[in-house]
Design a protein around this motif. Structure first.
Motif, short mmCIF file in Angstrom:
data_model
loop_
_atom_site.label_atom_id
_atom_site.label_comp_id
_atom_site.label_asym_id
_atom_site.label_seq_id
_atom_site.Cartn_x
_atom_site.Cartn_y
_atom_site.Cartn_z
N GLY A 1 0.81 -1.22 0.00
CA GLY A 1 0.00 0.00 0.00
C GLY A 1 0.84 1.26 0.00
N GLU A 2 2.12 1.12 -0.36
CA GLU A 2 3.00 2.29 -0.51
C GLU A 2 4.13 1.91 -1.45
OE1 GLU A 2 5.63 3.60 2.47
OE2 GLU A 2 6.01 1.63 3.33
N ILE A 3 5.01 2.87 -1.75
CA ILE A 3 6.17 2.56 -2.58
C ILE A 3 7.39 2.52 -1.67
CG2 ILE A 3 7.58 3.31 -4.55
CD1 ILE A 3 5.08 4.67 -5.68
N PRO A 4 7.77 1.33 -1.20
CA PRO A 4 8.89 1.23 -0.25
C PRO A 4 10.24 1.50 -0.91
CG PRO A 4 7.54 -0.79 -0.26
CD PRO A 4 7.20 -0.01 -1.50
N ARG A 5 11.23 1.76 -0.08
CA ARG A 5 12.61 1.84 -0.57
C ARG A 5 13.01 0.47 -1.09
NH1 ARG A 5 15.91 5.36 3.90
NH2 ARG A 5 17.76 4.76 2.70
N VAL A 6 13.79 0.48 -2.17
CA VAL A 6 14.29 -0.77 -2.73
C VAL A 6 15.80 -0.79 -2.60
CG1 VAL A 6 14.52 -2.21 -4.80
CG2 VAL A 6 12.38 -0.96 -4.38
N VAL A 7 16.29 -1.71 -1.79
CA VAL A 7 17.74 -1.89 -1.60
C VAL A 7 18.21 -2.97 -2.55
CG1 VAL A 7 19.54 -2.61 0.01
CG2 VAL A 7 17.61 -1.22 0.84
N TYR A 8 19.09 -2.59 -3.49
CA TYR A 8 19.68 -3.57 -4.40
C TYR A 8 21.04 -3.97 -3.85
CZ TYR A 8 21.68 -5.58 -8.70
OH TYR A 8 22.28 -6.40 -9.62
N LEU A 9 21.22 -5.26 -3.61
CA LEU A 9 22.47 -5.77 -3.06
C LEU A 9 23.47 -5.98 -4.19
CD1 LEU A 9 22.05 -5.99 -0.08
CD2 LEU A 9 20.00 -6.88 -1.18
N THR A 10 24.51 -5.18 -4.18
CA THR A 10 25.49 -5.24 -5.27
C THR A 10 26.87 -4.80 -4.78
OG1 THR A 10 26.15 -4.17 -7.35
CG2 THR A 10 24.65 -2.92 -5.95
N PRO A 11 27.93 -5.50 -5.25
CA PRO A 11 29.28 -5.05 -4.86
C PRO A 11 29.59 -3.64 -5.36
CG PRO A 11 29.37 -6.96 -6.37
CD PRO A 11 27.93 -6.71 -6.07
N GLN A 12 28.73 -3.09 -6.24
CA GLN A 12 28.92 -1.72 -6.74
C GLN A 12 28.24 -0.67 -5.87
OE1 GLN A 12 27.76 -1.56 -10.89
NE2 GLN A 12 28.61 -3.58 -11.28
N GLY A 13 27.63 -1.09 -4.74
CA GLY A 13 26.91 -0.15 -3.89
C GLY A 13 27.79 0.53 -2.86
N SER A 14 27.20 1.43 -2.08
CA SER A 14 27.90 2.02 -0.93
C SER A 14 28.06 0.94 0.13
CB SER A 14 27.08 3.15 -0.29
OG SER A 14 26.44 3.92 -1.25
N VAL A 15 29.17 0.96 0.84
CA VAL A 15 29.43 -0.10 1.82
C VAL A 15 28.56 0.12 3.07
CG1 VAL A 15 31.17 -1.26 3.25
CG2 VAL A 15 31.75 -0.50 0.94
N PHE A 16 27.82 -0.92 3.42
CA PHE A 16 26.89 -0.90 4.55
C PHE A 16 27.61 -0.58 5.86
CE2 PHE A 16 24.04 -3.54 7.46
CZ PHE A 16 23.00 -2.63 7.44
N HIS A 17 26.96 0.27 6.69
CA HIS A 17 27.53 0.60 8.00
C HIS A 17 26.40 0.84 9.00
CE1 HIS A 17 26.50 4.72 7.03
NE2 HIS A 17 27.13 4.56 5.88
N GLN A 18 26.75 1.01 10.27
CA GLN A 18 25.78 1.09 11.36
C GLN A 18 24.79 2.25 11.20
OE1 GLN A 18 25.54 -1.38 13.49
NE2 GLN A 18 23.84 -0.48 14.62
N GLU A 19 25.27 3.38 10.70
CA GLU A 19 24.38 4.54 10.53
C GLU A 19 23.29 4.24 9.49
OE1 GLU A 19 24.07 7.44 12.26
OE2 GLU A 19 25.46 6.41 13.57
N MET A 20 23.66 3.48 8.47
CA MET A 20 22.70 3.08 7.44
C MET A 20 21.65 2.15 8.05
SD MET A 20 23.92 1.68 3.71
CE MET A 20 25.46 2.54 3.45
N ALA A 21 22.11 1.25 8.92
CA ALA A 21 21.18 0.33 9.60
C ALA A 21 20.18 1.13 10.42
CB ALA A 21 21.96 -0.65 10.48
N LYS A 22 20.64 2.14 11.13
CA LYS A 22 19.79 2.99 11.97
C LYS A 22 18.73 3.69 11.13
CE LYS A 22 22.76 4.39 15.74
NZ LYS A 22 23.61 5.50 16.17
N GLU A 23 19.17 4.24 10.01
CA GLU A 23 18.26 4.96 9.13
C GLU A 23 17.19 4.01 8.58
OE1 GLU A 23 20.20 6.94 5.75
OE2 GLU A 23 18.28 6.60 4.73
#
Ligand code: 6GU
Length: 232
Positions: A79-101
């Motif tokens: 019922g909404e347009i959620p964020r889409v996280v594409y898992l790719t070695p070309q992405g920004s490197v995941f970190h704790q602040e991203m997890a919080k957001e």
């Protein structure tokens, strides 16, 4: 919070997530997980979801159509347009602040690729976040998606049994954890540090803080430098 995972290997995600702390969090309804098999959205009569790359080269490319149809089904359901996280070695490197957001989102879609990747056009259309979990190459996005879901879920209130462990962690934010000991007081010829048996809470707090700083300086000089800059 609800996770949707678009994947060709839904059983891999389900098996991995139904155990341990996350399994309990799902049983208690604190987090929800729904895997979507991209293959269920192909219009091909042989259930094909990949094809040869235009321009040639090794490997196969996942087609845009089944991925997009799967995405539309999820958006209707959410019922909404959620964020889409594409898992790719070309992405920004995941970190704790991203997890919080991401822990503040109602719904998140994780898109797991395989083969040589996914047709760029559907990625342009739906992906909001390109994320990598580190500088090494994996066979697909399923393990990275599970890594992210674990890191995000433990920030959702009630998921960790220990009420203040997220709190304690943010207290010494930016540093590695201090060492832990349990009974007996001596084993393998090694004693528990005296201060931990003293019952002197202020001394224990100071000792742990020093251990955290030393350990970070020795093992993660990159993090230590950042911590120093932020705590001058
Ligand atoms: Cl997100 N995907 C793949 N295939 N490999 C990776 C990765 C993601 N992060 C690090 N290596």
């Amino acid at each position: 919070m609800k996770y949707y995972v678009m994947t060709l290997f839904p059983e891999m995600i389900e098996e991995g997530m139904n155990t341990s702390i996350l399994g309990r969090a799902m049983k208690e309804g604190l987090i929800e997980l729904e895997t979507k098999n991209i293959r269920d959205y192909t219009l091909d009569k042989h259930l094909k979801v990949d094809d040869y790359p235009y321009g040639g080269g090794a490997g196969m490319v996942m087609e845009a159509e089944p991925v997009y149809r799967c995405y539309e089904a999820i958006c209707s359901e959410a019922g909404e347009i959620p964020r889409v996280v594409y898992l790719t070695p070309q992405g920004s490197v995941f970190h704790q602040e991203m997890a919080k957001e991401l822990a503040a989102e109602e719904n998140i879609i994780f898109l797991c690729g395989h083969y040589e990747g996914i047709d760029e056009r559907v990625l342009e259309e739906i992906v909001t976040d390109n994320v990598s979990i580190g500088d090494y190459v994996l066979t697909g996005g399923e393990l990275p998606a599970m890594v992210m879901m674990d890191a995000i879920a433990r920030l959702v209130p009630g998921v960790l049994n220990n009420e203040d462990s997220v709190e304690t962690e943010s207290f010494s934010e930016g540093l590695l954890e201090y060492p832990q000991y349990t009974r007996p007081t001596e084993i393998l010829g090694r004693e528990v540090p005296e201060v931990l048996l003293s019952g002197h809470h202020e001394n224990i707090r100071k000792w742990r803080q020093e251990q955290s700083e030393q350990r970070t300086r020795d093992r993660r000089p990159d993090l230590y430098k950042k911590w120093l800059e932020e705590n001058l």
